[in-house]
Scaffold this active site. Structure first.
Site, mmCIF file in Angstrom:
data_model
loop_
_atom_site.group_PDB
_atom_site.id
_atom_site.type_symbol
_atom_site.label_atom_id
_atom_site.label_comp_id
_atom_site.label_asym_id
_atom_site.label_seq_id
_atom_site.Cartn_x
_atom_site.Cartn_y
_atom_site.Cartn_z
ATOM 1 N N ASN A 138 -5.399 11.503 2.364
ATOM 2 C CA ASN A 138 -4.100 11.877 1.817
ATOM 3 C C ASN A 138 -3.555 13.122 2.511
ATOM 4 O OD1 ASN A 138 -4.477 9.770 0.073
ATOM 5 N ND2 ASN A 138 -5.265 11.036 -1.581
ATOM 6 N N HIS B 154 -5.984 13.160 7.872
ATOM 7 C CA HIS B 154 -4.680 12.724 8.393
ATOM 8 C C HIS B 154 -3.638 13.835 8.374
ATOM 9 C CE1 HIS B 154 -5.946 8.332 7.356
ATOM 10 N NE2 HIS B 154 -6.480 8.763 8.469
ATOM 11 N N CYS C 240 10.062 28.487 25.914
ATOM 12 C CA CYS C 240 11.406 28.569 25.306
ATOM 13 C C CYS C 240 11.423 28.068 23.865
ATOM 14 C CB CYS C 240 12.384 27.728 26.125
ATOM 15 S SG CYS C 240 11.917 25.987 26.213
ATOM 16 N N CYS C 241 10.358 27.348 23.446
ATOM 17 C CA CYS C 241 10.441 26.643 22.151
ATOM 18 C C CYS C 241 10.360 27.603 20.975
ATOM 19 C CB CYS C 241 9.325 25.606 22.052
ATOM 20 S SG CYS C 241 9.568 24.244 23.199
ATOM 21 N N CYS D 89 14.166 22.653 19.691
ATOM 22 C CA CYS D 89 14.314 23.852 20.497
ATOM 23 C C CYS D 89 15.709 23.857 21.124
ATOM 24 C CB CYS D 89 13.249 23.855 21.609
ATOM 25 S SG CYS D 89 13.546 25.118 22.850
ATOM 26 N N ASN E 31 -11.804 2.041 -8.098
ATOM 27 C CA ASN E 31 -10.501 1.459 -7.789
ATOM 28 C C ASN E 31 -10.181 0.415 -8.870
ATOM 29 O OD1 ASN E 31 -8.286 0.098 -6.522
ATOM 30 N ND2 ASN E 31 -9.087 0.659 -4.510
ATOM 31 N N PRO E 32 -8.937 0.413 -9.409
ATOM 32 C CA PRO E 32 -8.620 -0.619 -10.422
ATOM 33 C C PRO E 32 -8.467 -2.012 -9.816
ATOM 34 C CG PRO E 32 -6.711 0.796 -10.036
ATOM 35 C CD PRO E 32 -7.843 1.361 -9.246
ATOM 36 N N ALA F 205 -8.824 6.812 -10.875
ATOM 37 C CA ALA F 205 -9.434 8.083 -10.487
ATOM 38 C C ALA F 205 -9.439 9.074 -11.653
ATOM 39 C CB ALA F 205 -8.650 8.666 -9.301
HETATM 40 C C1 BV8 Z 1 -6.614 5.804 15.526
HETATM 41 C C2 BV8 Z 1 -0.576 9.951 7.654
HETATM 42 C C3 BV8 Z 1 -7.540 5.995 17.697
HETATM 43 C C4 BV8 Z 1 0.856 9.556 7.931
HETATM 44 C C5 BV8 Z 1 -1.841 7.854 7.815
HETATM 45 C C6 BV8 Z 1 -3.645 -0.069 17.496
HETATM 46 C C7 BV8 Z 1 -3.595 1.146 18.188
HETATM 47 C C8 BV8 Z 1 -4.230 2.278 17.714
HETATM 48 C C9 BV8 Z 1 -4.911 2.224 16.537
HETATM 49 C C10 BV8 Z 1 -4.939 1.026 15.829
HETATM 50 C C11 BV8 Z 1 -4.339 -0.121 16.302
HETATM 51 N N1 BV8 Z 1 -4.553 -1.125 15.399
HETATM 52 C C12 BV8 Z 1 -5.271 -0.657 14.380
HETATM 53 C C13 BV8 Z 1 -5.517 0.632 14.639
HETATM 54 C C14 BV8 Z 1 -6.231 1.521 13.838
HETATM 55 C C15 BV8 Z 1 -5.222 2.145 12.880
HETATM 56 C C16 BV8 Z 1 -5.358 1.383 11.588
HETATM 57 O O1 BV8 Z 1 -6.356 1.559 10.931
HETATM 58 N N2 BV8 Z 1 -4.363 0.534 11.267
HETATM 59 C C17 BV8 Z 1 -4.463 -0.262 10.056
HETATM 60 C C18 BV8 Z 1 -3.066 -0.424 9.444
HETATM 61 C C19 BV8 Z 1 -5.094 -1.606 10.416
HETATM 62 N N3 BV8 Z 1 -5.608 3.521 12.739
HETATM 63 C C20 BV8 Z 1 -4.986 4.457 13.458
HETATM 64 O O2 BV8 Z 1 -4.024 4.275 14.154
HETATM 65 C C21 BV8 Z 1 -5.610 5.839 13.344
HETATM 66 N N4 BV8 Z 1 -5.820 6.389 14.649
HETATM 67 O O3 BV8 Z 1 -7.166 4.752 15.368
HETATM 68 O O4 BV8 Z 1 -6.701 6.529 16.703
HETATM 69 C C22 BV8 Z 1 -6.644 5.496 18.760
HETATM 70 C C23 BV8 Z 1 -5.670 6.318 19.248
HETATM 71 C C24 BV8 Z 1 -4.865 5.862 20.283
HETATM 72 C C25 BV8 Z 1 -5.037 4.561 20.779
HETATM 73 C C26 BV8 Z 1 -6.044 3.733 20.244
HETATM 74 C C27 BV8 Z 1 -6.842 4.204 19.233
HETATM 75 C C28 BV8 Z 1 -4.696 6.764 12.574
HETATM 76 C C29 BV8 Z 1 -4.620 6.325 11.148
HETATM 77 C C30 BV8 Z 1 -3.911 7.399 10.323
HETATM 78 C C31 BV8 Z 1 -2.515 6.944 9.993
HETATM 79 N N5 BV8 Z 1 -1.866 7.931 9.110
HETATM 80 N N6 BV8 Z 1 -1.286 8.819 7.050
HETATM 81 C C32 BV8 Z 1 1.692 9.532 6.690
HETATM 82 O O5 BV8 Z 1 1.156 9.745 5.589
HETATM 83 O O6 BV8 Z 1 2.916 9.299 6.821
HETATM 84 S S1 BV8 Z 1 -2.607 6.555 7.070
HETATM 85 C C33 BV8 Z 1 -1.896 6.332 5.534
HETATM 86 O O7 BV8 Z 1 -2.105 5.007 5.172
HETATM 87 C C34 BV8 Z 1 -2.562 7.126 4.460
HETATM 88 O O8 BV8 Z 1 -2.887 8.430 4.852
HETATM 89 C C35 BV8 Z 1 -3.755 6.306 4.122
HETATM 90 O O9 BV8 Z 1 -4.847 6.672 4.897
HETATM 91 C C36 BV8 Z 1 -3.313 4.929 4.534
HETATM 92 C C37 BV8 Z 1 -3.085 4.080 3.307
HETATM 93 O O10 BV8 Z 1 -4.348 3.749 2.873
HETATM 94 P P1 BV8 Z 1 -4.833 4.095 1.397
HETATM 95 O O11 BV8 Z 1 -5.019 5.547 1.263
HETATM 96 O O12 BV8 Z 1 -5.965 3.207 1.140
HETATM 97 O O13 BV8 Z 1 -3.628 3.735 0.461
HETATM 98 P P2 BV8 Z 1 -3.194 2.287 0.029
HETATM 99 O O14 BV8 Z 1 -1.841 2.417 -0.540
HETATM 100 O O15 BV8 Z 1 -3.460 1.347 1.164
HETATM 101 O O16 BV8 Z 1 -4.212 1.895 -1.121
HETATM 102 C C38 BV8 Z 1 -4.184 2.597 -2.336
HETATM 103 C C39 BV8 Z 1 -5.397 2.126 -3.099
HETATM 104 O O17 BV8 Z 1 -5.459 2.876 -4.318
HETATM 105 C C40 BV8 Z 1 -5.329 0.655 -3.500
HETATM 106 O O18 BV8 Z 1 -6.576 0.053 -3.222
HETATM 107 C C41 BV8 Z 1 -5.080 0.709 -5.010
HETATM 108 O O19 BV8 Z 1 -5.706 -0.368 -5.683
HETATM 109 C C42 BV8 Z 1 -5.726 2.000 -5.380
HETATM 110 N N7 BV8 Z 1 -5.197 2.646 -6.596
HETATM 111 C C43 BV8 Z 1 -3.959 2.566 -7.105
HETATM 112 N N8 BV8 Z 1 -3.873 3.342 -8.211
HETATM 113 C C44 BV8 Z 1 -5.088 3.934 -8.359
HETATM 114 C C45 BV8 Z 1 -5.932 3.501 -7.334
HETATM 115 N N9 BV8 Z 1 -7.200 3.909 -7.219
HETATM 116 C C46 BV8 Z 1 -7.651 4.780 -8.131
HETATM 117 N N10 BV8 Z 1 -6.899 5.270 -9.149
HETATM 118 C C47 BV8 Z 1 -5.625 4.859 -9.296
HETATM 119 N N11 BV8 Z 1 -4.870 5.329 -10.310
#
Ligand code: BV8
Length: 238
Positions: free
Chosen positions: A101, A118, A133-134, A147, A210-211, A228
């Site tokens: 997060n 992240h 300059c930035c 800038c 997780n629910p 949570a």
């Molecule tokens: C990387 C910041 C190496 C931004 C985020 C092609 C090229 C490059 C990489 C990739 C590629 N293809 C795939 C990848 C890997 C990619 C990836 O994983 N993609 C996914 C979509 C398949 N990862 C990356 O790109 C990472 N970097 O690999 O670098 C690289 C570099 C260059 C070239 C090659 C490789 C970077 C990943 C970070 C992205 N940034 N956030 C912003 O916030 O704007 S990720 C963002 O989405 C969040 O931070 C979080 O991590 C993610 C969402 O996931 P969750 O947190 O799980 O949230 P979600 O909504 O999905 O789920 C919520 C859950 O909570 C649910 O299960 C729900 O049931 C549950 N819930 C709901 N209510 C509750 C609850 N649980 C408990 N209590 C409750 N009350």
């Protein structure tokens, strides 16, 4: 199922909490699975949270972050964040938080040493490596500041899709995962790597909180179907 996990907590000298967007859901922060609203309703986060999207349309992507920042400023940590921080106060050095997060709520609840995998949505940095300059210009609503000399843009200091995670935080999280006896994976769909990979690389027991079902459920020792803010106080309060 909660009683055996409470015993695992008591027995573990090293615990990792790996949290995702669901950790903050009960604080009122929409998760990534929740539909985007307003101007961004037609986009998936994976399409907006990228350098390409920002370069193509800086004002639209910047606006999305400004609206998220404004929403996060209005919310508070929930009982789950506070239960983790209280446990860390009672047992210094025993529990490490690695979070996906960017909302800063673990830190605001008082957790020390949070590994923000992240980044943090409240911080900005230069889009291109800054030159002499930035200088940060005025932040005009609706568009990122740039800038005045070379046009370099300010961008949110978060990790976008396709970007490397901060090396120090990732290495520390991998180390903590390798050494822990117990990992609590809270509120994540387990879709985003390399963060989700921590739950598969740890030598300790892994418990999902997780629910809903998640991508990690097949590879863990226990799944607690709940939220949570409801489960963490039960697990962590003595
Ligand atoms: C990387 C910041 C190496 C931004 C985020 C092609 C090229 C490059 C990489 C990739 C590629 N293809 C795939 C990848 C890997 C990619 C990836 O994983 N993609 C996914 C979509 C398949 N990862 C990356 O790109 C990472 N970097 O690999 O670098 C690289 C570099 C260059 C070239 C090659 C490789 C970077 C990943 C970070 C992205 N940034 N956030 C912003 O916030 O704007 S990720 C963002 O989405 C969040 O931070 C979080 O991590 C993610 C969402 O996931 P969750 O947190 O799980 O949230 P979600 O909504 O999905 O789920 C919520 C859950 O909570 C649910 O299960 C729900 O049931 C549950 N819930 C709901 N209510 C509750 C609850 N649980 C408990 N209590 C409750 N009350």
């Amino acid at each position: 199922m909660i009683e055996p996990v409470r015993q695992w907590v008591r027995d573990a000298s090293r615990i990792v909490v790996l949290s995702g967007a669901g950790m903050s859901a009960e604080s009122g922060v929409p998760t990534f699975r929740d539909a985007q609203t307003g101007l961004w309703a037609n986009f998936r986060p994976e399409e907006l949270a990228t350098e390409q999207a920002f370069r193509a349309n800086p004002a639209m992507v910047w606006d999305w972050y400004v609206s998220r920042r404004r929403m996060i400023e209005r919310v508070q940590p929930n009982a789950g964040h506070f239960a983790i921080a209280a446990f860390q106060q009672r047992h210094p050095g025993r529990l490490t938080v690695a979070t996906q997060n960017v909302d800063g709520l673990h830190q605001r609840a008082g957790s020390p040493g949070v590994l923000a995998l992240h980044g943090n949505i409240a911080d900005d940095r230069w889009l291109d490596p800054p030159r002499a300059c930035c200088r940060q210009g005025p932040v005009l609503d609706g568009s990122p500041s740039r800038c005045a000399t070379c046009g370099n843009l300010r961008r949110p200091a978060v990790v976008w899709f396709g970007e490397m995670l901060p090396a120090a935080e990732l290495a520390a999280a991998e180390e903590a995962a390798a050494r822990c006896e117990l990992m609590l994976v809270v509120g994540t769909s387990g879709v985003v790597y390399p963060a989700a990979g921590l739950a598969r690389s740890t030598r300790g027991r892994v418990v999902v909180l997780n629910p809903q079902p998640s991508e990690l459920d097949d590879a863990v020792d226990a799944v607690l179907a709940g939220t949570a803010a409801a489960l963490l106080p039960q697990l962590l309060e003595e």
